[in-house]
Structure formats: C-alpha cells, structure tokens
Design an enzyme around this catalytic site. Structure first.
Site, PDB file in Angstrom:
ATOM      1  CG  HIS A  47      -5.110  -1.843  -1.146  1.00 39.75           C
ATOM      2  ND1 HIS A  47      -5.431  -0.747  -0.384  1.00 39.75           N
ATOM      3  CD2 HIS A  47      -6.090  -2.761  -0.909  1.00 39.75           C
ATOM      4  CE1 HIS A  47      -6.559  -1.009   0.291  1.00 39.75           C
ATOM      5  NE2 HIS A  47      -6.972  -2.212  -0.012  1.00 39.75           N
ATOM      6  CG  HIS A  97      -1.670  -1.083   1.611  1.00 38.46           C
ATOM      7  ND1 HIS A  97      -3.022  -1.108   1.362  1.00 38.46           N
ATOM      8  CD2 HIS A  97      -1.367  -2.278   2.184  1.00 38.46           C
ATOM      9  CE1 HIS A  97      -3.523  -2.269   1.782  1.00 38.46           C
ATOM     10  NE2 HIS A  97      -2.551  -2.996   2.269  1.00 38.46           N
ATOM     11  CE1 TYR A  98      -1.927   6.095  -2.391  1.00 35.84           C
ATOM     12  CE2 TYR A  98      -0.408   5.776  -4.206  1.00 35.84           C
ATOM     13  CZ  TYR A  98      -1.633   6.199  -3.719  1.00 35.84           C
ATOM     14  OH  TYR A  98      -2.548   6.722  -4.577  1.00 35.84           O
ATOM     15  CB  THR A  99       0.751   6.370   4.062  1.00 35.87           C
ATOM     16  OG1 THR A  99       1.629   7.315   3.409  1.00 35.87           O
ATOM     17  CG2 THR A  99       1.570   5.276   4.724  1.00 35.87           C
ATOM     18  CD  GLU A 144      -0.827   1.598   4.480  1.00 32.85           C
ATOM     19  OE1 GLU A 144      -0.364   2.396   3.631  1.00 32.85           O
ATOM     20  OE2 GLU A 144      -2.038   1.299   4.567  1.00 32.85           O
ATOM     21  CG  ASP A 194      -3.101   1.649  -2.032  1.00 31.51           C
ATOM     22  OD1 ASP A 194      -4.218   1.321  -2.464  1.00 31.51           O
ATOM     23  OD2 ASP A 194      -2.682   1.295  -0.923  1.00 31.51           O
TER      24      ASP A 194
HETATM   25 ZN   LIG Z   1      -4.041   0.516   0.443  1.00 28.42          ZN
END
Ligand SMILES: [Zn+2]
Length: 256
Positions: A133, A26-28, A91, A143
């Site tokens: 994700h 993921h990215y935040t 993340e 993401d």
């Molecule tokens: Zn995500």
C-alpha cells in the site's frame, strides 16, 4: 490454511479492466482480526479488501476477486490511478506502527503464500505486481511496514527482491537527490512531471493533489527494500544504495 467466508457489502464493478493484474498488501493497524473484520464489512466504513489473513493463518474472503474492493484509496502505480480496479487487496492482521511494529508470525506468512499461489494460478499476475500500500500511496500510507518479509516472499517466487538490497554498508549521500527520480518513475512510483532537482514537485494541474516528492518516495522504498533502515530517519537524504536499488528495480522490473 483455514478458509472462512464472510461477505462485505463494500465493493462494486471493476472499472475499465475485466481482470485484476496486481495484488496490494496492507496491514489492518488494529489489535485483533475480529475488529478489522467488522470494520471491513461495515457499510458505514466504506472500506473492504478481498481477503483478510489473521496471525494464526485463518483467511476470511470478503469480496469476490472479480469485483472491485475498496482498499487502496487515492493511489498510483506505473501510470495508473484507479488501483482498486486493477488489484486484489489483502489485509494482514497486524497492530501496525502505532502499536510497536509487531512481526508477522509464521502461520500468517504461510497462509499468505498459499493464498498468493492460488491468486497467481487464477489470474495473470507477475511477482513484481505484488505491491505494498505504501508503494501506491506513499504520501499517506506506510503499510505493511518494515517488519513485513518481502525478501522471504521473493524467495518463494511471490514477489521481487533486488540484489542491491542485500545489506552491505551504507552508501554516500547523493549530491543530486533528483537522480533517483527517473528510476523511481520507471519502476512505478508517482514522481510528478517535474524531474527537476529541488526535491519537491509542483502541484498537479490535473487536480489529483500534490504529487509525490522525493522524501516520500525514499520512505516507501526503504520501508520495503531496506528494512533495517532506522524508522526515525526514513526520509533522510538519498544515498548511493537508494539509487542502486532503484536502478536495479527500474531495469529488471519496469512498470512500462
Ligand atoms: Zn493499507
């Protein structure tokens, strides 16, 4: 690699599986890692991840990998719906789409690679089971986005990269966009029960919500395997390269 521990209360037991067999990246979508850290540990937010990797390479471990963290939400891959129970969630601190697609700096990628090597050594996880994700929730999520270097990760044996994804001109628009669906399904994407040719699948009678139509599959595929694709056209009609990439993915790394 600088390792930091901070416990998040947002987790529970894995359901129906005793060990994770995939990783979801993921990215935040936030401007600083400290803000993301606070959110991932806030009981009211009801979200978490096992690890958070900052741009400078610091890694916070928030939830034990034996536990189920809350990062994937409504999701699907290769016939499975409870991806939180099967996965380790990572993340990556990154400001995200709303803030101009910042790159993932080298210290962050080196830290992620080290973390993935540790995870591969601890659990039985194959490189094709490191997912975005956006792969498992293509209707809702984009993401870690087009700036994430999946090809570089694959070069280290930590993900996959099909030969058909190497840049080599554009393909012709497919006369039958539904041709991508059997291959998309075999790789792992949710395509619904109607492998028909109209590009839209009917509502899911099982109550899981509408199933993934062709434009969302194309967006997820291109975010990951065609990073040069223009962002404003991610859902444009399927072309021969989309099909070639999906065919290679389906034959080399089928989910089932
Ligand atoms: Zn995500």
């Amino acid at each position: 690699m600088i390792r930091l521990a901070q416990a998040s209360p947002n987790h529970g037991p894995r359901r129906g599986v005793s060990a994770p067999d995939c990783v979801i990246l993921h990215y935040t979508d936030m401007l600083c890692p400290e803000g993301a850290l606070a959110r991932l540990c806030d009981p009211a937010a009801e979200v978490s991840a096992h690890h958070l990797v900052a741009e400078d390479g610091r890694i916070w471990s928030l939830v034990s990998e034996t536990e189920r963290a809350w990062h994937a939400g409504l999701s699907f891959w290769g016939g499975e719906r409870d991806m939180n129970s099967r996965s380790i969630g990572i993340e990556l601190a990154n400001p995200g789409h709303g803030n101009g697609h910042a790159p993932f700096p080298a210290p962050q990628m080196r830290a992620l690679e080290g973390l993935l090597r540790e995870i591969f050594a601890r659990w039985s996880i194959a490189p094709e089971r490191v997912l975005a994700h956006s792969d498992v929730a293509p209707r809702r999520k984009q993401d870690p986005g087009p700036r994430f270097d999946w090809r570089g990760l694959a070069r280290h044996g930590l993900s996959i990269w099909p030969e058909a994804a190497e840049p080599r001109g554009e393909g012709e628009i497919l006369s039958d966009p539904g041709a991508i669906l059997p291959f998309a399904a075999r790789f792992g994407y949710e395509v619904g029960e109607d492998l028909g040719r109209n590009g839209r699948t009917p509502p899911d009678p099982g109550g899981h919500g509408p199933q993934t139509p062709i434009p969302e599959i194309l967006r997820a595929l291109r975010l990951r395997f065609r990073p040069q694709f223009p962002c404003e056209a991610l859902e444009s009609p399927a072309d021969a390269r989309d099909l070639a990439i999906l065919q290679e993915l389906a034959f080399r790394w089928p989910s089932a």
